[in-house]
Design an enzyme around this catalytic site. Structure first.
Site, PDB file in Angstrom:
ATOM      1  N   HIS A 112      34.735  22.620  35.232  1.00  0.00           N
ATOM      2  CA  HIS A 112      35.875  21.704  35.294  1.00  0.00           C
ATOM      3  C   HIS A 112      37.033  22.436  35.955  1.00  0.00           C
ATOM      4  CE1 HIS A 112      37.740  17.972  33.708  1.00  0.00           C
ATOM      5  NE2 HIS A 112      38.856  18.678  33.722  1.00  0.00           N
ATOM      6  N   ASP A 146      40.466  10.176  25.244  1.00  0.00           N
ATOM      7  CA  ASP A 146      41.110  10.958  26.308  1.00  0.00           C
ATOM      8  C   ASP A 146      41.501  10.067  27.480  1.00  0.00           C
ATOM      9  OD1 ASP A 146      41.931  13.418  27.702  1.00  0.00           O
ATOM     10  OD2 ASP A 146      40.355  12.794  29.072  1.00  0.00           O
ATOM     11  N   ARG A 153      49.768   9.744  29.505  1.00  0.00           N
ATOM     12  CA  ARG A 153      50.438  11.021  29.833  1.00  0.00           C
ATOM     13  C   ARG A 153      50.846  11.032  31.296  1.00  0.00           C
ATOM     14  NH1 ARG A 153      46.097  15.155  28.772  1.00  0.00           N
ATOM     15  NH2 ARG A 153      47.569  16.674  29.545  1.00  0.00           N
ATOM     16  N   SER A 190      42.264  17.647  26.025  1.00  0.00           N
ATOM     17  CA  SER A 190      41.693  16.679  26.956  1.00  0.00           C
ATOM     18  C   SER A 190      40.419  17.233  27.611  1.00  0.00           C
ATOM     19  CB  SER A 190      42.755  16.353  28.018  1.00  0.00           C
ATOM     20  OG  SER A 190      42.193  15.753  29.140  1.00  0.00           O
ATOM     21  N   LYS A 232      36.116  16.409  26.455  1.00  0.00           N
ATOM     22  CA  LYS A 232      35.162  15.825  27.407  1.00  0.00           C
ATOM     23  C   LYS A 232      33.979  16.760  27.634  1.00  0.00           C
ATOM     24  CE  LYS A 232      38.429  15.168  30.385  1.00  0.00           C
ATOM     25  NZ  LYS A 232      39.545  14.766  31.226  1.00  0.00           N
TER      26      LYS A 232
HETATM   27  N1  URA Z   1      42.340  17.686  33.558  1.00  0.00           N
HETATM   28  C1  URA Z   1      41.968  16.962  32.457  1.00  0.00           C
HETATM   29  O1  URA Z   1      40.843  16.502  32.377  1.00  0.00           O
HETATM   30  N2  URA Z   1      42.863  16.782  31.485  1.00  0.00           N
HETATM   31  C2  URA Z   1      44.119  17.284  31.518  1.00  0.00           C
HETATM   32  O2  URA Z   1      44.873  17.082  30.583  1.00  0.00           O
HETATM   33  C3  URA Z   1      44.485  18.016  32.648  1.00  0.00           C
HETATM   34  C4  URA Z   1      43.578  18.202  33.664  1.00  0.00           C
END
Ligand code: URA
Length: 408
Positions: free
Chosen positions: A81, A160, A167, A182, A186
């Protein structure tokens, strides 16, 4: 009372699991309103959260949906990620590399918001490419070819999705504990055994300082430990865009050039080699240097590119129909000298103005537009040299390029 919880955080006090659960699940069922959640998120941004609160909130996010069971896949499943950046097409490059080396990768990616692009938008620039695979299709494909890049399914950490959208429009994205919650919710719900996070720092990133990036790294590793997941992080620069292209089709073309071994030595290729090596090292428990040799060989032999073609074919994409706008404007150097800076954030803004990104969830994307840089930081240029090409459909008002290229 809902307002008591907001007030407690406003005063900088620690919220209990029960209070967080009541508030966040109340938001999902509609008893907590957007303005109340926005107010709590801002109080969290300003006063932070303790580790205990962050662990509790991550669990609440994970429990809001399903967790994938990937035990049917033989071998260590890895996931990666990025916290998001300008020109970040690393997933399109890294995933085929590691899959070509026998490391299964199941990547659920997101769309871009704000100035940063999303992997799913880039893949959708390939006509026909499906980003809405069902759970069964995901399972079959990962068993068949060892690679899937699809959109995040609605059932994984749905909280999320809702909180992130809020957000994004309430200036509450850049909070270390909220980012950790967040991303990790995931990733854990996604079921991979080992997780690599690319934390970007700089003017084109959510985090502006190395200290914040280190805090985020440590927090995510601690969350990983709770769920018995190995988490590694790489902190990488996002003051300069990654690679030479910004814009969806342009970035797919650039990813293909990297996979074919045609782009050597620039910041994108170097970062992809580092990230892919780290993933192979984690999955195969080999030395990092050996992993890097394997990564370089997968590019050299064409195996990585072939895996990308297999991926696109499996998800019904047609690369022959990938297109970039025929209209472009060249940007020339106004002075002679050395390029000291190419501003990621200014290029991000320009790409959104062209239509390559979206500022609200409802905006549609023009896949064929974007920016191609012809020079990089450190290059010497003469007045009148071409610095970049701007591909457009409708040319927006172009401001002074001195904000983008600093030549000294
Ligand atoms: N990427 C994400 O998935 N969540 C965040 O809060 C920031 C970047």
């Amino acid at each position: 009372m809902i307002t008591d919880i907001i007030n407690k955080k406003r005063l900088g006090k620690e919220l209990s699991y029960h209070e967080l659960d009541l508030f966040f699940n109340g938001y999902l069922d509609g008893t907590v309103k957007d303005y109340q959640m926005s107010s709590l998120l801002m109080a969290i941004c300003i006063n932070g959260m303790t580790e205990e609160e962050t662990f509790a909130l991550t669990k609440i996010f994970i429990d809001s949906g399903d967790t994938l069971d990937l035990s049917f896949i033989s071998g260590t499943v890895v996931d990666k990620h990025s916290t998001g950046g300008i020109g970040d097409k690393t997933t399109l490059i890294i995933a085929p590399i590691v899959a070509s080396l026998g490391v299964p990768i199941l990547k659920m990616s997101g769309r871009g918001l704000g100035y940063t692009g999303g992997t799913i938008d880039k893949l959708e620039s390939i006509p026909g490419y499906r980003i809405d695979l069902s759970d069964e299709e995901v399972i079959h494909q990962v068993q068949d070819i060892g690679i899937v890049i699809t959109g995040q399914t609605a059932s994984l950490a749905p909280m999320d999705k809702q909180i992130y959208a809020l957000r994004d429009v309430t200036a509450t994205v850049s909070s270390v504990p909220l980012i950790a919650t967040s991303i990790m919710s995931k990733k854990i719900a996604g079921g991979a055994d080992k997780i690599l996070i690319d934390i970007k720092v700089g003017n084109g990133a959510l985090l502006r300082t190395k200290k914040e990036a280190e805090e985020l790294s440590s927090l995510m590793k601690k969350i990983g430990k709770i769920y018995q997941k190995e988490v590694r992080t790489i902190i990488s620069d996002m003051n300069t865009p990654l690679g030479f292209c910004i814009g969806n089709s342009l970035e797919v073309e650039e990813a293909i050039r990297v996979l074919k071994g045609e782009e050597v030595g620039n910041n994108l290729t170097k970062l992809c080699i580092d990230l892919a090596s780290e993933l192979v090292c984690m999955a195969k428990a080999v030395l990092l240097q050996d992993a890097q040799d394997m990564v370089l060989e997968s590019i050299r032999s064409g195996a990585a590119y072939q895996k990308f073609l297999d991926l696109v074919k499996a998800q019904h994409g047609d690369l022959t129909k990938l297109s970039v706008s025929r209209k472009y404007k060249v940007i020339k150097a106004s002075d002679s000298g050395t390029i000291e800076k190419i501003s990621a954030i200014e290029l991000g803004k320009l790409s959104v103005a062209l239509g390559a990104g979206r500022m609200t969830k409802e905006d549609s994307i023009d896949y064929g537009v974007g920016i191609q840089l012809l020079k990089q930081v450190g290059d010497m240029v003469k007045k009148g040299d071409v610095l970049a090409k701007i591909y457009y459909t409708k040319l927006p008002h172009l401001q002074d390029f001195k904000n983008i290229f600093l030549i000294k």
